[in-house]
Design an enzyme around this catalytic site. Sequence first.
Site, PDB file in Angstrom:
ATOM      1  N   HIS A  64     -19.190 -28.339  24.822  1.00  0.00           N
ATOM      2  CA  HIS A  64     -17.738 -28.402  24.614  1.00  0.00           C
ATOM      3  C   HIS A  64     -17.040 -28.910  25.870  1.00  0.00           C
ATOM      4  O   HIS A  64     -17.584 -28.826  26.979  1.00  0.00           O
ATOM      5  CB  HIS A  64     -17.196 -27.021  24.261  1.00  0.00           C
ATOM      6  CG  HIS A  64     -17.568 -26.559  22.894  1.00  0.00           C
ATOM      7  ND1 HIS A  64     -16.968 -25.485  22.299  1.00  0.00           N
ATOM      8  CD2 HIS A  64     -18.478 -27.025  21.994  1.00  0.00           C
ATOM      9  CE1 HIS A  64     -17.485 -25.292  21.099  1.00  0.00           C
ATOM     10  NE2 HIS A  64     -18.415 -26.222  20.896  1.00  0.00           N
ATOM     11  N   GLU A  66     -14.615 -27.666  27.600  1.00  0.00           N
ATOM     12  CA  GLU A  66     -14.435 -26.643  28.631  1.00  0.00           C
ATOM     13  C   GLU A  66     -15.719 -26.436  29.431  1.00  0.00           C
ATOM     14  O   GLU A  66     -15.686 -26.301  30.658  1.00  0.00           O
ATOM     15  CB  GLU A  66     -14.030 -25.301  28.005  1.00  0.00           C
ATOM     16  CG  GLU A  66     -12.732 -25.346  27.240  1.00  0.00           C
ATOM     17  CD  GLU A  66     -12.909 -25.599  25.753  1.00  0.00           C
ATOM     18  OE1 GLU A  66     -12.129 -25.031  24.975  1.00  0.00           O
ATOM     19  OE2 GLU A  66     -13.810 -26.369  25.366  1.00  0.00           O
ATOM     20  N   CYS A  94     -12.694 -21.822  22.041  1.00  0.00           N
ATOM     21  CA  CYS A  94     -13.446 -21.019  21.082  1.00  0.00           C
ATOM     22  C   CYS A  94     -13.951 -19.760  21.798  1.00  0.00           C
ATOM     23  O   CYS A  94     -13.775 -19.603  23.010  1.00  0.00           O
ATOM     24  CB  CYS A  94     -14.610 -21.826  20.509  1.00  0.00           C
ATOM     25  SG  CYS A  94     -15.935 -22.138  21.710  1.00  0.00           S
ATOM     26  N   CYS A  97     -16.365 -20.591  24.761  1.00  0.00           N
ATOM     27  CA  CYS A  97     -15.704 -21.109  25.964  1.00  0.00           C
ATOM     28  C   CYS A  97     -14.832 -20.039  26.623  1.00  0.00           C
ATOM     29  O   CYS A  97     -14.750 -19.978  27.853  1.00  0.00           O
ATOM     30  CB  CYS A  97     -14.908 -22.355  25.616  1.00  0.00           C
ATOM     31  SG  CYS A  97     -15.986 -23.722  25.128  1.00  0.00           S
TER      32      CYS A  97
END
Length: 158
Positions: A64, A66, A94, A97
């Site tokens: 992701h 992040e 999410c 993260c």
Amino acid sequence: MSFYNFENNNPEAEDIHYMKLALAEAEKAFAEDEIPIGAIVVSKNRIIGRGYNLTERFNDVTAHAEMQAFTSASQTIGGKYLTDCTLYVTIEPCVMCAGASYWTQISRIVYGAREEKRGFLSKGAKLLHPKTVLKGDVLAEECAQLIKNFFLKKRQSF
């Protein structure tokens, strides 16, 4: 690393400025047919980490934006803790993260648009480190529109 000097100490202008840079990262993801989420990590007006979704390229559900930005920032500073740093991310993180942000001890998270289905706030805001300050809805419409455009494009290609 980029350095920006914000005169008049205007936190709102600063957040908008950095969110635009996170959106530029999201645009890179869009161009690569990745879900367009972008993130940057800032410390003392310096960008120390950048990232965008790379889950398709790496065939890795953990790639992701992040996570990419955290890794980049940690490499820049030579340490795993991101105290005195701010994460700017175009979509609410999410659970994964948010959990990773806990371990980085990041001081602040600023996100653009909410993620009602998969965002961590729908699961419980206590996932963040107790000292992490959360701010949302910075350029929310622009951030949400990029995601909408991506999925609209996906639906039209079928």
